[in-house]
Design a protein around this motif. Structure first.
Motif, short mmCIF file in Angstrom:
data_model
loop_
_atom_site.label_atom_id
_atom_site.label_comp_id
_atom_site.label_asym_id
_atom_site.label_seq_id
_atom_site.Cartn_x
_atom_site.Cartn_y
_atom_site.Cartn_z
N ASP A 51 -7.09 -6.22 2.31
CA ASP A 51 -5.91 -7.07 2.44
C ASP A 51 -6.26 -8.56 2.34
O ASP A 51 -5.40 -9.38 2.07
CB ASP A 51 -5.17 -6.77 3.74
N ARG A 52 -7.54 -8.86 2.58
CA ARG A 52 -8.04 -10.23 2.37
C ARG A 52 -8.91 -10.31 1.12
O ARG A 52 -9.57 -11.34 0.88
CB ARG A 52 -8.81 -10.71 3.60
N TYR A 110 -9.35 -6.18 -12.74
CA TYR A 110 -10.21 -6.87 -11.78
C TYR A 110 -9.38 -7.36 -10.59
O TYR A 110 -9.75 -7.18 -9.43
CB TYR A 110 -10.90 -8.04 -12.47
N GLY A 111 -8.24 -7.98 -10.89
CA GLY A 111 -7.39 -8.51 -9.83
C GLY A 111 -6.80 -7.43 -8.93
O GLY A 111 -6.37 -7.71 -7.81
N LYS A 112 -6.79 -6.19 -9.40
CA LYS A 112 -6.26 -5.07 -8.59
C LYS A 112 -7.36 -4.32 -7.84
O LYS A 112 -7.07 -3.30 -7.21
CB LYS A 112 -5.53 -4.08 -9.50
N HIS A 113 -8.60 -4.82 -7.91
CA HIS A 113 -9.72 -4.09 -7.32
C HIS A 113 -9.48 -3.73 -5.86
O HIS A 113 -9.82 -2.64 -5.41
CB HIS A 113 -11.00 -4.92 -7.46
N TYR A 114 -8.87 -4.66 -5.13
CA TYR A 114 -8.61 -4.42 -3.71
C TYR A 114 -7.12 -4.40 -3.37
O TYR A 114 -6.76 -4.32 -2.18
CB TYR A 114 -9.29 -5.49 -2.86
N THR A 115 -6.24 -4.47 -4.34
CA THR A 115 -4.82 -4.39 -4.02
C THR A 115 -4.44 -2.94 -3.73
O THR A 115 -5.23 -2.01 -3.94
CB THR A 115 -3.96 -4.94 -5.17
N MET A 116 -3.23 -2.72 -3.27
CA MET A 116 -2.78 -1.37 -2.95
C MET A 116 -2.84 -0.48 -4.19
O MET A 116 -2.40 -0.88 -5.28
CB MET A 116 -1.34 -1.41 -2.43
N ALA A 117 -3.35 0.73 -4.01
CA ALA A 117 -3.38 1.72 -5.09
C ALA A 117 -2.15 2.61 -4.95
O ALA A 117 -2.20 3.68 -4.36
CB ALA A 117 -4.66 2.54 -5.03
N TRP A 118 -1.04 2.14 -5.48
CA TRP A 118 0.22 2.88 -5.33
C TRP A 118 0.26 4.10 -6.23
O TRP A 118 -0.26 4.07 -7.35
CB TRP A 118 1.40 1.98 -5.69
N GLU A 176 13.16 -1.35 -13.03
CA GLU A 176 11.90 -1.91 -12.55
C GLU A 176 11.36 -1.02 -11.43
O GLU A 176 12.11 -0.63 -10.53
CB GLU A 176 12.12 -3.33 -12.05
N ASP A 177 10.07 -0.71 -11.48
CA ASP A 177 9.46 0.13 -10.47
C ASP A 177 9.22 -0.65 -9.18
O ASP A 177 8.71 -1.77 -9.21
CB ASP A 177 8.10 0.66 -10.95
N ILE A 178 9.57 -0.04 -8.05
CA ILE A 178 9.18 -0.54 -6.73
C ILE A 178 8.38 0.59 -6.08
O ILE A 178 8.92 1.66 -5.78
CB ILE A 178 10.41 -0.90 -5.87
N TYR A 179 7.10 0.35 -5.88
CA TYR A 179 6.20 1.44 -5.50
C TYR A 179 6.23 1.71 -4.00
O TYR A 179 6.50 0.82 -3.19
CB TYR A 179 4.78 1.10 -5.95
N SER A 180 5.93 2.97 -3.65
CA SER A 180 5.99 3.37 -2.25
C SER A 180 5.24 4.68 -2.08
O SER A 180 5.06 5.45 -3.03
CB SER A 180 7.46 3.55 -1.83
N PHE A 181 4.81 4.95 -0.84
CA PHE A 181 4.27 6.26 -0.50
C PHE A 181 5.38 7.22 -0.07
O PHE A 181 5.14 8.40 0.14
CB PHE A 181 3.22 6.15 0.61
N SER A 182 6.59 6.70 0.11
CA SER A 182 7.74 7.55 0.40
C SER A 182 8.56 7.64 -0.88
O SER A 182 8.05 7.43 -1.98
CB SER A 182 8.54 6.99 1.56
N ARG A 183 9.84 7.95 -0.78
CA ARG A 183 10.66 8.07 -1.98
C ARG A 183 10.77 6.72 -2.70
O ARG A 183 11.23 5.74 -2.10
CB ARG A 183 12.05 8.59 -1.63
#
Length: 816
Positions: free
Chosen positions: A250-251, A401-409, A458-465
């Motif tokens: 997250d940092r 590269y910029g997504k290396h540590y971002t959320m993996a949705w 447009e996609d809005i990502y989530s671990f739920s619906r």
């Protein structure tokens, strides 16, 4: 200086950790006349400045196994060679500082459990006990992998090099490879600045130099050098030598102990590419100028986590280029463009973690003709047309590269370099509310927004619906009750032609393709272990002409597999015709009525049965109609020249308007195929799974007296029985989302994990597929005789097991 040999069985180019590991493992396999060539000194490219963190968990089971092998090797390497490696199995911590990240971490813990990797979840205070320098006020929880660790990159590479020499390999430093001699498509040897070495196999492990070097021989290796910075501090009070590595995604930062101090680096969202005009000729043991201004945001993030850094002395801000790839995975395997040219490159700053395992699988690939297990996630053949475009690669790699540590949705799409490849219908679909995804550069409709009601595509990502849930439900309902039209132009399409076409394809295909013109055959193509290398459809156009259709992402892989396995001497040609043909899939119970309105050809069931194709006319255009389905309903794939796509689309949409025909996308396809039990290559089936294990034995011509590649392995397995069986699972709670990799428990014992998951809108349940494993054997009775649970984010959820399709269009209900 030691004289170069005149001949070698294999030549490894590059003396970094991957090259030395490959030479080590080849020598261990008995290839003692392996030669490694390094243009300067071992480790002098990018290995020497690597940070050296060794983590193991990935979303792919076999990549996790590869990384686990690295750990096993590093545990014993010092004792074997007598050289220190700096290897410490001090464990690895990963923090979560918001609820979404904590959900991700819990799902990662389930994945680790599925793959047999120990991963503990800790409270903030428990995490601080392991890492006392950090503040944890914003931490929700942490994961700890006790078998992770760190190594000294140069030391561990030197130990691998010594081990390679001890096993019989030869290593030559200060020896630059100038050229590879290729004659009639075959490697004859390598030319160095010290002489010529005759060989037939080259393994290029040249790091950031690999793309430019391989390109000279027609081989495409999509990677980009990117500047990567980290600081090394002076000793800090309170830093123990056994401090675990720490990742604070997250940092965007990571940490490891170094001589009583810390190494801290990170993955900023705005990386800087390097060597846009080529790598300088004398770049070795070289670093780039420190960019303190660019690193400042990382430093601010780190100070919030480790306040002691504010008082610590800084030895150095290291700025070293690393090879990154467009999808964040490394690149392994035999190049499809040149036989016996192997690649191990693009390690995305985790080359030390990968080095041991990557060298092992490359050596196995070279020595035995195939990798020890399915490595599709890292296979060089996963790339295609956009990856020849350097500008496109750079755009996509910056994003990766910029997504290396971002959320993996789940189901997250990339945004850069788009649109790149579009079908003739792109603008029409865009105007109709399509939310596009991308596969191998192709824009493909994932779902359609209802623009009239204000929905935004447009996609809005989530671990739920997710936000597209209701839109996909609408499209799914139309598939089941009316009809949909799906643009599948991105399908890879090949023409196999020549007098020996039937004989060649009969050998490569597991199913019987020796059928009359007009037939359509679903088939797998197998390796010698019976594993599924390709999963595709074959239409017989004429006695000497086959039309082959496979998935978008498998274009390079499947073309290469077919071409390489055409028996020597056969008169046949294989051509990729993907760009010339558009595909529109008309699916649903009203599909025949719609088709009858736009063609004068007879499309009745008697005249046009399932598993056949016909050339018909729609809107005056010639269309190759294939009666086949991946959604479990009446339907046709309509293949036509791209110039006719718009006219055919318009005619169909007009004809079907009053019958409920609507556009649909790939997420509706996925929902429908899960209900029907259709397998997906790369997830449910692949080189590690046979048709008998996957429930596809019916698609292999074992009853016919026709030999085919992989038949012997299937015959043997049929006699001995299978040790894993593909099965379906459903859960009652519709709010539980399955994405794949959830652990399968039978009678309380871990027996496997889900290979894919999703939601079935007709049955209103989440659906997962996976293999139930049992070393003593598995059959239908064993499967049905257990009570099952799925571990979802470390919560055990009761589930039901099924061995047949959940949905039958004639019954319109779930089948238990």
């Amino acid at each position: 200086m030691k004289e170069l040999p005149k001949t070698a069985k294999a030549v490894v180019i590059g003396g970094g950790i991957v090259g030395c590991s490959t030479a080590y493992h080849l020598a261990k396999l008995g290839w003692t006349d392996t030669v490694l060539l390094e243009r300067k000194k071992l480790t002098s490219g990018t290995t020497f400045h690597a940070a050296g963190l060794v983590g193991q968990l990935r979303s792919n089971a076999n990549i996790t196994e590869l990384l686990g092998y690295s750990v096993d090797l590093y545990n014993r390497l010092e004792e074997e060679t007598g050289l220190g490696t700096g290897w410490k199995m001090n464990g690895g911590l990963r923090l979560a500082c918001n609820e979404a990240r904590w959900e991700e971490v819990k799902r990662q813990a389930t994945t680790a459990q599925s793959f047999g990797l120990e991963m503990q979840l800790l409270s903030p205070s428990e995490a601080r006990d392991l890492w006392p320098l950090m503040t944890v006020e914003d931490v929700i929880g942490a994961a700890f992998l006790p078998t992770d660790g760190q190594a000294n990159p140069s030391d561990i590479t030197q130990a691998l090099a010594k081990g390679a020499r001890m096993a019989g390999a030869s290593i030559f430093e200060d020896t630059a490879v100038q050229d590879i001699r290729v004659e009639d498509g075959k490697i004859k040897g390598v030319q160095t600045d010290r002489g010529f070495i005759e060989c037939e196999i080259v393994i290029c492990c040249a790091g950031q130099w690999t793309r430019e070097f391989a390109w000279r021989f027609g081989v495409n290796v999509p990677l980009v050098p990117v500047q990567h910075q980290y600081i090394i501090t002076e000793a800090i009070d309170g830093v123990p030598r056994d401090l675990p590595t720490l990742r604070d995604p997250d940092r965007l930062t990571y940490y490891k102990e170094e001589v009583g101090g810390l190494v801290m680096g990170g993955y900023e969202p705005n990386p800087i590419l390097w060597a846009l005009d080529g790598i300088p000729p004398d770049f070795h043991y070289s670093l780039l100028p420190s960019d303190f201004e660019h690193f400042e945001p990382m430093m601010k993030q780190a100070l919030g986590r480790v306040p002691a850094l504010e008082r610590a002395g800084i030895k150095e801000l290291v700025n070293g280029p690393e090879s990154f790839t467009p999808d964040g995975n490394f690149i392994l395997g035999e190049a499809p463009e040149l036989k016996n040219f192997f690649v191990g490159a693009g390690f995305n700053a985790f080359g030390i973690a990968s080095g041991g395992g990557a060298g092992m699988v490359l050596a196995e690939w070279v020595a035995k003709g195939e990798p020890p297990y399915d490595l599709w996630a890292a296979d060089i053949r996963r790339f295609g047309r956009p990856h020849f475009d350097t500008d496109w690669i750079r755009k996509r790699t910056v994003e990766a590269y910029g997504k290396h540590y971002t959320m993996a949705w789940p189901l997250e799409e990339h945004k850069s370099g788009r649109p790149y490849r579009t079908s003739p219908l792109y603008k029409r679909l865009q105007d109709a509310g399509a939310c596009f995804g991308e596969k191998l550069g192709w824009e493909r409709p994932n779902w359609f927004a209802d623009l009239s009601s204000g929905e935004v595509p447009e996609d809005i990502y989530s671990f739920s619906r997710p936000n597209w849930f209701n839109a996909v439900a609408r499209e799914h309902k139309a598939v089941r009750e009316a009809a949909v039209l799906i643009d599948q132009t991105s399908f890879a399409k090949f023409a196999l032609q020549g007098p020996d076409a039937e004989a060649a394809l009969s050998w490569i295909a597991a199913n019987d393709v020796a059928k009359p013109a007009g037939s359509l055959t679903y088939t797998q193509m197998l390796n010698d272990r019976g594993g599924i290398e390709c999963d595709l459809t074959v239409a017989r156009i004429a006695a000497d002409d086959y039309y082959i259709v496979t998935g978008t992402g498998f274009a390079t892989h499947d073309f290469d597999w077919i071409r390489r396995n055409i028996p020597d001497g056969m008169k046949v040609t294989l051509k990729d015709i993907t760009e010339t043909m558009s595909v529109q899939s008309l699916m649903g119970p009203e599909a025949r009525k719609i088709l009858e309105r736009v063609t004068s050809d007879d499309v009745s069931n008697d005249a046009f049965p399932f598993g056949t194709f016909k050339s018909i006319k729609i809107a005056g255009c010639a269309v190759r109609a294939l009666r086949i389905t991946y959604v479990g309903e009446l339907g046709w794939e309509l293949h036509m020249p791209v110039e006719n796509a718009a006219a055919v689309y318009d005619a169909l949409m007009t004809a079907g308007k009053d019958l409920g025909l609507v556009n649909a996308g790939y997420r509706a396809i996925e929902s429908c195929r899960l209900e029907k039990g259709y397998r997906a290559w790369g997830a449910d089936i692949g080189p590690d799974h046979t048709p008998l294990e996957a429930g596809l034995g019916w698609a292999a011509k074992l009853k016919a007296d026709i030999d085919f590649k992989g038949r012997a392995a299937l015959e043997k397995q049929k006699q001995t029985g299978v040790k894993k069986m593909f099965s379906c699972f459903t859960v009652e709670d519709p709010d539980i989302m399955l994405f794949g990799r959830e652990t399968i428990y039978r009678n309380g014992q871990r027996v496997g994990w889900l290979s894919s998951g999703g939601y079935g809108h007709t049955i209103a349940k989440s659906i997962g597929y996976g293999y139930i494993r049992n070393a003593a054997g598995v059959d239908a009775e064993f499967v049905r005789g257990g009570d099952y649970e799925l571990d979802v984010a470390l919560t055990r959820v009761p589930c039901q097991v099924h061995l047949g399709p959940l949905y039958d269009p004639k019954m319109l209900r779930i089948k238990i």
